[in-house]
Design a protein around this motif. Sequence first.
Motif, PDB file in Angstrom:
ATOM      1  N   UNK A 121       0.711  -1.193  -0.116  1.00 59.45           N
ATOM      2  CA  UNK A 121      -0.013   0.163  -0.127  1.00 59.45           C
ATOM      3  C   UNK A 121       0.886   1.141   0.027  1.00 59.45           C
ATOM      4  N   UNK A 122       0.423   2.250  -0.763  1.00 62.00           N
ATOM      5  CA  UNK A 122       1.211   3.400  -0.894  1.00 62.00           C
ATOM      6  C   UNK A 122       1.063   4.165   0.499  1.00 62.00           C
ATOM      7  N   UNK A 123       2.409   4.433   1.025  1.00 60.56           N
ATOM      8  CA  UNK A 123       2.382   5.238   2.341  1.00 60.56           C
ATOM      9  C   UNK A 123       1.641   6.694   2.234  1.00 60.56           C
ATOM     10  N   UNK A 124       1.805   7.118   1.342  1.00 57.95           N
ATOM     11  CA  UNK A 124       1.111   8.650   1.397  1.00 57.95           C
ATOM     12  C   UNK A 124      -0.316   8.452   1.245  1.00 57.95           C
ATOM     13  N   UNK A 125      -0.854   7.422   0.486  1.00 61.63           N
ATOM     14  CA  UNK A 125      -2.270   7.022   0.508  1.00 61.63           C
ATOM     15  C   UNK A 125      -2.667   6.848   1.683  1.00 61.63           C
ATOM     16  N   UNK A 126      -2.126   6.099   2.327  1.00 58.14           N
ATOM     17  CA  UNK A 126      -2.476   5.292   3.499  1.00 58.14           C
ATOM     18  C   UNK A 126      -2.744   6.629   4.676  1.00 58.14           C
ATOM     19  N   UNK A 127      -1.611   7.447   4.701  1.00 58.02           N
ATOM     20  CA  UNK A 127      -1.537   8.546   5.689  1.00 58.02           C
ATOM     21  C   UNK A 127      -2.600   9.666   5.315  1.00 58.02           C
ATOM     22  N   UNK A 128      -3.191   9.618   4.158  1.00 54.62           N
ATOM     23  CA  UNK A 128      -4.040  10.650   3.662  1.00 54.62           C
ATOM     24  C   UNK A 128      -5.691   9.826   4.109  1.00 54.62           C
ATOM     25  N   UNK A 129      -5.712   8.680   4.283  1.00 57.40           N
ATOM     26  CA  UNK A 129      -6.705   7.976   4.947  1.00 57.40           C
ATOM     27  C   UNK A 129      -6.598   8.227   6.160  1.00 57.40           C
ATOM     28  N   UNK A 130      -5.594   7.986   6.660  1.00 64.32           N
ATOM     29  CA  UNK A 130      -5.579   8.176   8.394  1.00 64.32           C
ATOM     30  C   UNK A 130      -5.961   9.392   8.700  1.00 64.32           C
ATOM     31  N   UNK A 131      -5.655  10.822   8.015  1.00 65.78           N
ATOM     32  CA  UNK A 131      -6.176  11.993   8.240  1.00 65.78           C
ATOM     33  C   UNK A 131      -7.517  11.982   8.280  1.00 65.78           C
ATOM     34  N   UNK A 132      -8.080  11.550   7.257  1.00 64.95           N
ATOM     35  CA  UNK A 132      -9.579  11.459   7.252  1.00 64.95           C
ATOM     36  C   UNK A 132     -10.095  10.809   8.322  1.00 64.95           C
ATOM     37  N   UNK A 133      -9.771   9.640   8.662  1.00 67.16           N
ATOM     38  CA  UNK A 133     -10.429   8.693   9.975  1.00 67.16           C
ATOM     39  C   UNK A 133     -10.304   9.777  11.152  1.00 67.16           C
TER      40      UNK A 133
END
Length: 237
Positions: free
Chosen positions: A1-13
Amino acid sequence: MDKAIEESIKAVIAMLHENLSEEVTIDDMARVAMFSKFHFSRIFQRVTGVSPGRFLSALRLHEAKRLLLETSYSVTEICHIVGYSAVGTFSSRFKSMVGMAPIEYRQSGGFRPAPLTRGGPAVIRGVITVPPDARNDPMFVGVFPHQVPKGLPALPTLVPQAGPFELSGVAPTVCYVLARSFPRNGAESIAVHGPITTRPESPADIVLRLRPMRAVDPPILPALLDRESSEAIGLCL
């Protein structure tokens, strides 16, 4: 999983956690993630396994569970705190996902006695594994009709540690098997296997690989998979 994408989703959560009582739209979430609305919905489901709306609903009900056990707020007050406008809708959704009505959940201290009924002639057997450096803690194993567990699992079983297990009396069906560990300290772990098709003539053999729960995992809602239930029966002493 792309780290930047995962961090973006974590920010949403994280934003969702902070705004459970507010009306949050897909546009609001996509803005935080800095994706287009349609691209965001696809990415969010790929990372978390569920849609943004289902994830938000799970967060709200998970917080409702905490408030029912840890505060004296009424069910009506909790309904509004977690973003529902109608108590009837909240109570119905809570019971559907948790397996108990809100007031029942509070009165029982979060403990749901495990049903002992058997559903059919099929068998699921297999092995539960943990990472080499992980604790081998006790866990619940249960069968659900969907990848995201809701309500009461079929054949909820207490397993003292990783290793071989067997679930007998399973109805012939397409299902998922979920395990959740309850460590005395540290992160809880989960494993999901499926879909599998259970048949009376051939036992299903599976491997459940436990891993620590992540920030991008939707909360586990069924009462039988709660720490409160495990503690009530002496699983986590």
